[in-house]
Design a protein around this motif. Sequence first.
Motif, PDB file in Angstrom:
ATOM      1  N   ILE A 146      -0.865  -8.696   0.573  1.00  0.00           N
ATOM      2  CA  ILE A 146      -0.776  -7.187   0.121  1.00  0.00           C
ATOM      3  C   ILE A 146      -1.861  -6.341   0.958  1.00  0.00           C
ATOM      4  CG2 ILE A 146      -0.783  -5.445  -1.956  1.00  0.00           C
ATOM      5  CD1 ILE A 146       1.545  -7.293  -1.793  1.00  0.00           C
ATOM      6  N   ARG A 147      -2.984  -6.900   0.932  1.00  0.00           N
ATOM      7  CA  ARG A 147      -4.256  -6.092   1.576  1.00  0.00           C
ATOM      8  C   ARG A 147      -3.727  -5.853   3.049  1.00  0.00           C
ATOM      9  NH1 ARG A 147      -7.680 -10.044  -0.787  1.00  0.00           N
ATOM     10  NH2 ARG A 147      -8.620 -10.521   1.375  1.00  0.00           N
ATOM     11  N   GLN A 148      -2.909  -6.523   3.711  1.00  0.00           N
ATOM     12  CA  GLN A 148      -2.480  -6.312   5.092  1.00  0.00           C
ATOM     13  C   GLN A 148      -1.941  -4.770   5.044  1.00  0.00           C
ATOM     14  OE1 GLN A 148      -0.755  -9.662   7.650  1.00  0.00           O
ATOM     15  NE2 GLN A 148      -0.074  -9.911   5.565  1.00  0.00           N
ATOM     16  N   PHE A 149      -1.293  -4.558   3.983  1.00  0.00           N
ATOM     17  CA  PHE A 149      -0.862  -2.921   3.991  1.00  0.00           C
ATOM     18  C   PHE A 149      -1.643  -2.051   3.542  1.00  0.00           C
ATOM     19  CE2 PHE A 149       2.716  -6.104   3.620  1.00  0.00           C
ATOM     20  CZ  PHE A 149       3.794  -5.594   4.366  1.00  0.00           C
ATOM     21  N   THR A 150      -2.241  -2.205   2.502  1.00  0.00           N
ATOM     22  CA  THR A 150      -3.395  -1.188   1.874  1.00  0.00           C
ATOM     23  C   THR A 150      -4.412  -0.830   2.613  1.00  0.00           C
ATOM     24  OG1 THR A 150      -4.610  -2.870   0.539  1.00  0.00           O
ATOM     25  CG2 THR A 150      -2.467  -2.121  -0.572  1.00  0.00           C
ATOM     26  N   THR A 151      -5.018  -1.899   3.444  1.00  0.00           N
ATOM     27  CA  THR A 151      -6.118  -1.498   4.204  1.00  0.00           C
ATOM     28  C   THR A 151      -5.970  -0.677   5.617  1.00  0.00           C
ATOM     29  OG1 THR A 151      -5.938  -3.671   5.423  1.00  0.00           O
ATOM     30  CG2 THR A 151      -7.371  -3.311   3.322  1.00  0.00           C
ATOM     31  N   MET A 152      -4.509  -0.615   5.707  1.00  0.00           N
ATOM     32  CA  MET A 152      -4.211   0.343   6.885  1.00  0.00           C
ATOM     33  C   MET A 152      -4.592   1.791   6.590  1.00  0.00           C
ATOM     34  SD  MET A 152      -0.909  -0.952   8.863  1.00  0.00           S
ATOM     35  CE  MET A 152       0.155  -1.540   7.792  1.00  0.00           C
ATOM     36  N   CYS A 153      -4.569   2.030   5.321  1.00  0.00           N
ATOM     37  CA  CYS A 153      -4.879   3.394   4.980  1.00  0.00           C
ATOM     38  C   CYS A 153      -6.563   3.228   4.209  1.00  0.00           C
ATOM     39  CB  CYS A 153      -4.111   4.073   3.775  1.00  0.00           C
ATOM     40  SG  CYS A 153      -4.691   5.534   3.106  1.00  0.00           S
ATOM     41  N   GLY A 154      -7.521   3.856   5.112  1.00  0.00           N
ATOM     42  CA  GLY A 154      -8.709   3.596   4.976  1.00  0.00           C
ATOM     43  C   GLY A 154      -9.403   4.393   3.789  1.00  0.00           C
ATOM     44  N   HIS A 155      -8.695   5.240   3.038  1.00  0.00           N
ATOM     45  CA  HIS A 155      -8.918   5.956   1.973  1.00  0.00           C
ATOM     46  C   HIS A 155      -8.360   5.329   0.681  1.00  0.00           C
ATOM     47  CE1 HIS A 155      -9.593   8.985   5.236  1.00  0.00           C
ATOM     48  NE2 HIS A 155     -10.726   9.255   4.355  1.00  0.00           N
ATOM     49  N   GLY A 156      -7.775   4.128   0.857  1.00  0.00           N
ATOM     50  CA  GLY A 156      -7.011   3.408  -0.295  1.00  0.00           C
ATOM     51  C   GLY A 156      -5.817   4.262  -0.869  1.00  0.00           C
ATOM     52  N   MET A 157      -5.337   5.203  -0.337  1.00  0.00           N
ATOM     53  CA  MET A 157      -4.184   6.089  -0.760  1.00  0.00           C
ATOM     54  C   MET A 157      -2.724   5.076  -0.903  1.00  0.00           C
ATOM     55  SD  MET A 157      -5.782   8.670  -1.589  1.00  0.00           S
ATOM     56  CE  MET A 157      -4.438   9.835  -1.970  1.00  0.00           C
ATOM     57  N   VAL A 158      -2.715   4.018  -0.273  1.00  0.00           N
ATOM     58  CA  VAL A 158      -1.402   3.268  -0.433  1.00  0.00           C
ATOM     59  C   VAL A 158      -1.882   1.977  -1.415  1.00  0.00           C
ATOM     60  CG1 VAL A 158       0.160   1.740   0.851  1.00  0.00           C
ATOM     61  CG2 VAL A 158      -0.784   3.786   2.188  1.00  0.00           C
ATOM     62  N   SER A 159      -1.275   2.206  -2.610  1.00  0.00           N
ATOM     63  CA  SER A 159      -1.610   1.421  -3.754  1.00  0.00           C
ATOM     64  C   SER A 159      -0.821  -0.033  -3.512  1.00  0.00           C
ATOM     65  CB  SER A 159      -0.964   2.089  -4.856  1.00  0.00           C
ATOM     66  OG  SER A 159       0.207   1.784  -5.286  1.00  0.00           O
ATOM     67  N   PRO A 160      -1.240  -1.063  -4.073  1.00  0.00           N
ATOM     68  CA  PRO A 160      -0.860  -2.458  -3.989  1.00  0.00           C
ATOM     69  C   PRO A 160       0.432  -2.399  -4.852  1.00  0.00           C
ATOM     70  CG  PRO A 160      -3.156  -2.603  -4.634  1.00  0.00           C
ATOM     71  CD  PRO A 160      -2.775  -1.081  -4.508  1.00  0.00           C
ATOM     72  N   GLY A 161       0.651  -1.390  -5.837  1.00  0.00           N
ATOM     73  CA  GLY A 161       1.938  -1.442  -6.689  1.00  0.00           C
ATOM     74  C   GLY A 161       2.993  -0.875  -5.884  1.00  0.00           C
ATOM     75  N   LEU A 162       2.696  -0.022  -4.998  1.00  0.00           N
ATOM     76  CA  LEU A 162       3.787   0.535  -4.039  1.00  0.00           C
ATOM     77  C   LEU A 162       4.206  -0.375  -2.888  1.00  0.00           C
ATOM     78  CD1 LEU A 162       5.276   3.159  -3.025  1.00  0.00           C
ATOM     79  CD2 LEU A 162       3.415   3.790  -1.511  1.00  0.00           C
ATOM     80  N   VAL A 163       3.320  -1.327  -2.728  1.00  0.00           N
ATOM     81  CA  VAL A 163       3.549  -2.326  -1.679  1.00  0.00           C
ATOM     82  C   VAL A 163       4.580  -3.244  -2.395  1.00  0.00           C
ATOM     83  CG1 VAL A 163       2.739  -4.097  -0.186  1.00  0.00           C
ATOM     84  CG2 VAL A 163       1.222  -2.087  -0.291  1.00  0.00           C
ATOM     85  N   ARG A 164       4.336  -3.580  -3.751  1.00  0.00           N
ATOM     86  CA  ARG A 164       5.124  -4.527  -3.953  1.00  0.00           C
ATOM     87  C   ARG A 164       6.520  -3.972  -4.253  1.00  0.00           C
ATOM     88  NH1 ARG A 164      -0.173  -5.685  -6.905  1.00  0.00           N
ATOM     89  NH2 ARG A 164      -0.729  -7.522  -6.261  1.00  0.00           N
ATOM     90  N   ASP A 165       6.319  -2.745  -4.742  1.00  0.00           N
ATOM     91  CA  ASP A 165       7.755  -2.077  -5.056  1.00  0.00           C
ATOM     92  C   ASP A 165       8.501  -2.153  -3.924  1.00  0.00           C
ATOM     93  OD1 ASP A 165       9.688  -0.501  -6.747  1.00  0.00           O
ATOM     94  OD2 ASP A 165       9.112   1.129  -5.338  1.00  0.00           O
ATOM     95  N   VAL A 166       8.028  -1.748  -2.667  1.00  0.00           N
ATOM     96  CA  VAL A 166       8.730  -1.681  -1.308  1.00  0.00           C
ATOM     97  C   VAL A 166       9.266  -2.931  -0.900  1.00  0.00           C
ATOM     98  CG1 VAL A 166       8.503  -1.184   1.047  1.00  0.00           C
ATOM     99  CG2 VAL A 166       7.634   0.577  -0.505  1.00  0.00           C
ATOM    100  N   ILE A 167       8.310  -3.925  -1.225  1.00  0.00           N
ATOM    101  CA  ILE A 167       8.964  -5.181  -0.962  1.00  0.00           C
ATOM    102  C   ILE A 167      10.285  -5.531  -1.586  1.00  0.00           C
ATOM    103  CG2 ILE A 167       8.355  -7.823  -0.994  1.00  0.00           C
ATOM    104  CD1 ILE A 167       5.378  -7.120  -0.189  1.00  0.00           C
TER     105      ILE A 167
END
Length: 214
Positions: A146-167
Motif C-alpha cells: 500500500i505504501r508504494q501508492f501512498t508515498t508517491m504523494c509526499g504530503h500524505g494526501m493519498v490515504s491507504p483507505g482510498l488505495v484499498r478501495d481503488v484496488i
Amino acid sequence: MTHSLHREGKLNSLERDYALLVMPARGFNHIGSGPKVRRLMELLYLQGPSNIASSLRRNLYSGVSPEEVLDSVKDGDRVFCVFNDREKLKQTLIRIKEMDEGISIVVSGLVDKVREITDEIGLNPHTINLSLGIHGRTELIPPPDIRQFTTMCGHGMVSPGLVRDVIRRVKTGKINTWEGSLILAGPCTCGIYNPHRSEELLQELTPLYTASRW
C-alpha cells in the motif's frame, strides 16, 4: 525539498519514477522569478510529464488547462512534476541547463540513477538529500504494497483507505487500472503522484487481492 524523497517500492518500478521541482529561493531570487518559472513550466509541459502542478494546487488530471496554469504563475511560485521515463528526465535537464534561468531545480529518484544522468550531461548537484527510512511506531503504518501508492504523494494526501478501495473496484471490474490511477492521483495537489507508475502497480497487485462483489 524532502517531501519527494520517501517513495517506496521495487527498484524496477522506482527506476521509472522521477520527481522534478522548480524552486525559486525566497529572499534570494524569488522577486522577478515569475517569467522565468513560466518559461520553465512551458518546457515541462512540452516534455510530457506524468503529472504536474503549480500554485493553483490542481494537477494535470484535474481539468485545468495548461494556459490557465501558466497565466497564474507569479513571482515566488514553485512547480512540481514527475516523469516516468529516464530519457524524458535527461532531455528535460539538458533543456533546462541550456535555458540557464538561474532557478534551482530539485530532482528526486534513485540516487545512483539520478547521478548517472547528471554525470552524462555535465551537471554537478549542489546538494544531495537521502531518505533515512521510517522511524517511530512503524506498526501503525500500512503494509509495503500500500505504501508504494501512498508515498508517491509526499504530503500524505493519498490515504491507504482510498488505495484499498481503488484496488477493490478494479478487482470487481467497476473501473480499469488507469481510471483507478487517476482517482488516486486526484488528492495529490502538488502534482508528483505518478499515475503511470500507479497503473503498473495496480496491474501487478490487483490479481493478488480478493474482494467481495458489492
